[in-house]
Design a protein around this motif. Structure first.
Motif, PDB file in Angstrom:
ATOM      1  N   SER A   1      76.537  12.403 -78.518  1.00 40.89           N
ATOM      2  CA  SER A   1      77.602  11.165 -79.235  1.00 40.89           C
ATOM      3  C   SER A   1      77.604   9.573 -79.634  1.00 40.89           C
ATOM      4  CB  SER A   1      78.560  11.714 -77.339  1.00 40.89           C
ATOM      5  OG  SER A   1      78.687  12.628 -76.523  1.00 40.89           O
TER       6      SER A   1
ATOM      7  N   PHE B   1      73.795  16.245 -69.116  1.00 37.65           N
ATOM      8  CA  PHE B   1      74.497  14.728 -69.346  1.00 37.65           C
ATOM      9  C   PHE B   1      73.401  14.003 -70.739  1.00 37.65           C
ATOM     10  CE2 PHE B   1      77.186  16.426 -66.409  1.00 37.65           C
ATOM     11  CZ  PHE B   1      78.282  15.517 -66.577  1.00 37.65           C
ATOM     12  N   SER B   2      72.443  13.590 -70.420  1.00 40.92           N
ATOM     13  CA  SER B   2      71.652  12.935 -71.704  1.00 40.92           C
ATOM     14  C   SER B   2      71.131  13.635 -72.954  1.00 40.92           C
ATOM     15  CB  SER B   2      69.601  12.964 -71.206  1.00 40.92           C
ATOM     16  OG  SER B   2      69.742  14.008 -70.536  1.00 40.92           O
TER      17      SER B   2
ATOM     18  N   LEU C   1      74.081  15.582 -73.858  1.00 41.13           N
ATOM     19  CA  LEU C   1      75.673  14.547 -74.680  1.00 41.13           C
ATOM     20  C   LEU C   1      75.658  13.189 -74.816  1.00 41.13           C
ATOM     21  CD1 LEU C   1      78.622  16.777 -72.505  1.00 41.13           C
ATOM     22  CD2 LEU C   1      77.969  16.575 -74.726  1.00 41.13           C
ATOM     23  N   ALA C   2      74.589  13.050 -74.085  1.00 43.34           N
ATOM     24  CA  ALA C   2      74.712  10.744 -73.998  1.00 43.34           C
ATOM     25  C   ALA C   2      74.260  10.787 -75.362  1.00 43.34           C
ATOM     26  CB  ALA C   2      74.199  10.792 -73.310  1.00 43.34           C
TER      27      ALA C   2
END
Lengths: 270, 147
Positions: free
Chosen positions: B16, B9-10, B12-13
């Motif tokens: 993004s 998730f880091s 992906l963040a």
């Protein structure tokens, strides 16, 4: 040695008239200024803008040039045998478009390598200036939703909070872009976005989506955080550009306050 | 499992954020890895009961250092890599809780949290500064001169 200052790129320009030389010097200034303008408007650090402008001028044979860049304007002057020439350029809009920063950087490298003439460089820069955002509006909003969702997980929230944070985050980022187009007042779009995002998060929570309102709201607000301004303010201050550093720091602080005020209004009402 | 989730998730963040800032497409993955490295540094230190301030300094240092190396390798301005990585460290949660306490007239807690958020912001700046100094003193000296 006498010709020192304006012989770059031209073979045997002894025959040139003074007019042609002056014209060439002004063309070089135009290329430098255009490069600086694009970089500054796209979110480059001040010291990088100054450095790039002076490098371009040097590559075209102007050995002494001075550039003074602030977030709202560029002053650029070149020293040659003729009287010093100075130009001023006002910068009124600033966005974040890192593609343009890296594209101008690449052009500057090619100029330094001697691959581009003055007019070629000007054309390249013009086409960079006109380039639209590579990612469409919808993809950007989707990316904002993705960051909001990711942050809920990174902040140790549970999975059921991801969906409401994504929805509210997408709405907040959509508004921050749209409102800025309609109302040019600074900080207003961030205020509205935080207000609407917070309200949306609250209603989604009330409807039974998610279990932790605090984490949903933090996730919602993450796309609005002025990360570029914070980073650039620090980097500019470190490089000794106190004027730009403080100005960007103030902008970051006011943006944060606008977001804070928006969310405070929501919390007062609920 | 939580480590893998955090890494994913880091990444992906940060990627993004790269999209939101219109980072060139071929650099998005690298943006993601910088963000992931910074966050994992922060995550491991804070999981091992290190105070948030030194954890933030270490994470910002890591991000800016990898950013500098990438900038040299890919001949691109360093901010492209650092911005996306820095944002997860910004004390959004603390600032939010401070604001909530202000609104609830709980000024003692609010000032407490606001001071904490301010100190974490300072730690980010310190990490960036240390990394620049480190890079200029050590790595740049070894590498050949030139932009």
């Amino acid at each position: 040695m006498e010709r020192n200052g304006y012989n770059g790129g031209i073979d045997n320009d002894w025959g040139d008239s003074v007019d042609a030389l002056l014209e060439r010097q002004y063309d070089i200034m135009d290329v430098s200024l255009l490069a600086g303008k694009i970089m500054l408007e796209s979110g480059a650090e001040t010291y990088r803008v100054e450095d790039t402008m002076m490098r371009i001028a040097l590559s075209y044979g102007i050995e002494e040039s001075h550039s003074f860049v602030t977030p709202t304007g560029i002053m650029f002057s070149i020293e040659t045998k003729e009287p010093t020439k100075t130009k001023l350029m006002r910068i009124s809009s600033r966005t974040t478009d890192l593609y343009k920063v890296s594209a101008v950087n690449a052009v500057s490298r090619r100029i330094s390598a001697g691959e581009l003439t003055v007019s070629e460089a000007y054309k390249e820069l013009k086409s960079i200036q006109k380039a639209p955002m590579f990612f469409s509006f919808l993809i950007q909003v989707a990316a904002a939703a993705s960051t909001s969702g990711c942050f809920v997980i990174l902040l140790k929230g549970s999975w059921d909070n991801v969906l409401p944070a994504m929805l509210a985050g997408a709405l907040a980022y959509f508004l921050v872009l749209k409102v800025a187009e309609i109302v040019p007042t600074m900080f207003f779009s961030e205020f509205i976005a935080a207000l609407a995002g917070g309200t949306a998060a609250y209603f989604l929570f009330q409807m039974g989506l998610g279990s932790d309102l605090d984490r949903i709201i933090v996730g919602t607000l993450i796309p609005l955080v002025p990360g570029l301004l914070i980073t650039n303010a620090v980097r500019d201050l470190m490089a000794g550009h106190f004027l730009s550093g403080l100005a960007k720091g103030a902008e970051a602080l006011l943006t944060s306050l606008a977001i804070g005020t928006g969310i405070a209004v929501v919390m007062t009402l609920i | 499992m939580t480590i893998l989730t955090n890494m994913l998730f880091s990444f992906l963040a940060a990627a993004s954020f790269g999209i939101m800032f219109n980072v060139p497409k071929d650099l998005l993955i690298k943006c993601g890895t910088v963000g992931m490295a910074g966050w994992m540094m922060y995550y491991f230190l804070s999981e091992n009961n290190v105070d948030p301030l030194p954890s933030t300094v270490a994470a910002a240092f890591t991000i800016a250092l990898i950013g500098h190396v990438y900038a040299r390798v890919y001949k691109t301005p360093v901010i492209i890599f650092t911005i996306a990585g820095i944002i997860p460290l910004v004390p959004g949660g603390t600032a939010y809780r401070a604001m909530r306490s202000f609104v609830q007239n709980d000024y003692n807690t609010a000032i407490n949290l606001a001071a904490k958020a301010f100190m974490i912001s300072g730690s980010i700046a310190l990490g960036l500064i240390l990394s620049d100094v480190f890079y200029q003193l050590i790595l740049r000296r070894k590498a050949p001169a030139g932009k």
